[in-house]
Design an enzyme around this catalytic site. Structure first.
Site, mmCIF file in Angstrom:
data_model
loop_
_atom_site.group_PDB
_atom_site.id
_atom_site.type_symbol
_atom_site.label_atom_id
_atom_site.label_comp_id
_atom_site.label_asym_id
_atom_site.label_seq_id
_atom_site.Cartn_x
_atom_site.Cartn_y
_atom_site.Cartn_z
ATOM 1 N N PHE A 12 0.835 -1.215 0.000
ATOM 2 C CA PHE A 12 0.000 0.000 0.000
ATOM 3 C C PHE A 12 0.867 1.262 0.000
ATOM 4 C CE2 PHE A 12 -1.984 2.730 3.535
ATOM 5 C CZ PHE A 12 -2.525 3.647 2.657
ATOM 6 N N ASP A 59 12.328 -11.821 -0.367
ATOM 7 C CA ASP A 59 11.844 -11.791 1.017
ATOM 8 C C ASP A 59 12.953 -11.239 1.904
ATOM 9 O OD1 ASP A 59 11.083 -12.559 3.704
ATOM 10 O OD2 ASP A 59 9.704 -13.996 2.793
ATOM 11 N N SER A 123 6.398 3.107 13.417
ATOM 12 C CA SER A 123 4.968 3.127 13.755
ATOM 13 C C SER A 123 4.678 3.928 15.020
ATOM 14 C CB SER A 123 4.465 1.699 13.943
ATOM 15 O OG SER A 123 3.169 1.715 14.507
ATOM 16 N N TYR A 147 3.816 -6.195 17.710
ATOM 17 C CA TYR A 147 4.101 -5.365 16.524
ATOM 18 C C TYR A 147 4.823 -4.063 16.871
ATOM 19 C CZ TYR A 147 3.261 -2.357 12.476
ATOM 20 O OH TYR A 147 3.424 -1.468 11.445
ATOM 21 N N ASN A 176 -1.404 5.884 11.570
ATOM 22 C CA ASN A 176 -2.556 5.327 10.845
ATOM 23 C C ASN A 176 -2.733 5.886 9.437
ATOM 24 O OD1 ASN A 176 -3.074 4.898 13.855
ATOM 25 N ND2 ASN A 176 -4.587 3.582 12.896
ATOM 26 N N VAL A 191 -8.699 -0.131 9.737
ATOM 27 C CA VAL A 191 -10.126 0.107 9.943
ATOM 28 C C VAL A 191 -10.785 0.851 8.772
ATOM 29 C CG1 VAL A 191 -9.793 2.282 11.236
ATOM 30 C CG2 VAL A 191 -11.799 0.863 11.686
ATOM 31 N N ARG A 215 -7.791 8.162 16.649
ATOM 32 C CA ARG A 215 -6.565 7.961 15.880
ATOM 33 C C ARG A 215 -6.264 9.237 15.087
ATOM 34 N NH1 ARG A 215 -6.417 4.353 18.843
ATOM 35 N NH2 ARG A 215 -6.042 2.141 18.502
ATOM 36 N N ARG A 276 -10.400 -4.601 21.436
ATOM 37 C CA ARG A 276 -9.451 -5.542 20.823
ATOM 38 C C ARG A 276 -8.187 -5.656 21.672
ATOM 39 N NH1 ARG A 276 -7.712 -3.997 14.757
ATOM 40 N NH2 ARG A 276 -6.259 -2.664 15.883
ATOM 41 N N ASP A 279 -4.812 -3.237 21.737
ATOM 42 C CA ASP A 279 -5.097 -1.884 21.233
ATOM 43 C C ASP A 279 -4.701 -0.826 22.245
ATOM 44 O OD1 ASP A 279 -6.100 -2.214 18.746
ATOM 45 O OD2 ASP A 279 -8.162 -1.647 19.235
#
Ligand code: UD2
Length: 323
Positions: A12, A59, A123, A147, A176, A191, A215, A276, A279
């Site tokens: 993406f 990879d 992140s 993560y 995000n 989401v 977010r 979740r 989160d």
């Protein structure tokens, strides 16, 4: 002539960045190389650029192939990762090998090849539930799920390779990112993409928790421009540093649902489920460090980004939209 390498070029974020690099630098005779293993990336994301880049199916866990991909490269955008907090909760080992071992293999390949600069996709999840908003890069990270721990390990490795080996590394903490090409139909989809496709299909999305978690949703073009700016400013502005890449606004999941529902003419209510695991509650960035260091600014707002995203999914999934 310079050679750029984009890891995760079929993903993406990576595919948008690769397109921009081809548009910006290829006319000067610079070469864009891209690698992807198609674990989450898609070949069709490269349609516009495949004949204008040096593409390698590779990879990051394959250290010899990664070292080979780094040969002759001056600048690396390290975008490849196995994203998703819940995926890392379910299967931490697979995420770990991609995100930590993969990043290490890349750094070693870059060191051997004499690469000059690496811009790393980090992140915002690194902040965890650290108290205090907005998030500033000087805050102590408090990652919760595997993560964010993995992405943060990558940041520390980047800083180390600057301090020890002199590779000019910069870490961009994305908040995000959303937009066209974000995978909408995986259990690990972000989401925005997930809700858009579900509503187009007439399905009611599930909001985890009360929906008041927030977010700092950031349209893809902002992330692409941050990467290019960070790659082009003098080293003393960015080397060994971490920068938030965001809009500096917080939007709740309830509000995001309502805007999407309006854009998609979706009349039903969401389903509410339990929160979740892994989160965090809220996320909101201070973006002044990126502005001061490399002139970052928000080119596309949250609302405009949502409109563009919904338009793209409507075109791309026209058969779904038609019912
Ligand atoms: C994290 C990072 C983000 C990026 C991403 C990679 C934070 C603040 N952000 O995104 O920067 O690294 O990981 O994967 O850590 N939700 C629902 N229903 C659904 C799906 C999600 O309510 O069906 C909620 C979810 O509980 C969360 C919010 O939407 O509160 C955003 O979830 P997400 O999976 O899109 O992204 P997030 O925040 O885990």
């Amino acid at each position: 002539m310079a050679r750029y390498l984009v890891t995760g070029c079929a993903g993406f974020i990576g595919s948008h960045l690769t397109e921009k690099l081809v548009e910006t630098f290829a006319p000067n005779g610079d070469v864009i190389r891209g690698l992807d293993n198609f674990e989450t990336g898609k070949r069709e994301n490269l349609t516009n650029v495949l004949d204008r880049i040096e593409f390698r199916e590779c990879d990051l866990r394959d250290d010899a192939a990664v070292a080979d991909a780094c040969r002759g490269v001056d600048y690396i955008f390290h975008v490849a990762a196995l994203p998703s907090v819940p995926r890392s909760v379910k299967d931490p080992r697979t995420s770990h090998t991609a995100n930590v071992d993969g990043t290490f293999n890349l750094l070693e390949g870059a060191r051997a090849a004499g690469v000059r600069r690496i811009v790393y996709s980090a992140s915002s999840s690194a902040y965890g539930n650290q108290p205090g908003f907005p998030r500033v890069e000087t805050m102590v990270p408090m990652p919760i799920a595997p993560y964010p721990v993995q992405k943060l390990a990558g940041e520390f490795y980047m800083k180390s390779y600057w301090q020890i080996y002199g590779i000019e590394t910069a870490c961009l903490r994305y908040f995000n990112i959303f937009g066209p090409r974000q995978v909408p139909d995986s259990p690990y989809s972000g989401v925005m993409a997930k809700f858009t496709l579900m509503m187009m299909r007439g399905e009611r999305p599930t909001i985890f928790g009360d929906g008041e978690q927030g977010r700092d949703f950031t349209y893809i073009d902002n992330a692409v421009s941050a990467n290019i700016l960070a790659m082009t400013v003098p080293a003393e502005k960015i080397a060994g540093r971490v920068f938030n890449v965001a809009c500096g606004e917080r939007h709740s999941i309830n509000k995001t649902f309502r805007i999407l529902a309006e854009l998609l003419d979706f009349k039903e209510q969401p389903i509410y489920g339990p929160p979740r695991t892994g989160d965090i509650r809220d996320s909101l960035a201070d973006i002044s460090a990126a502005r001061d260091a490399f002139g970052y600014s928000v080119a596309v707002s949250f609302e405009e980004g949502l409109r563009r995203t919904v338009e793209w999914y409507k075109q791309q999934y026209a058969e779904v939209a038609a019912g």
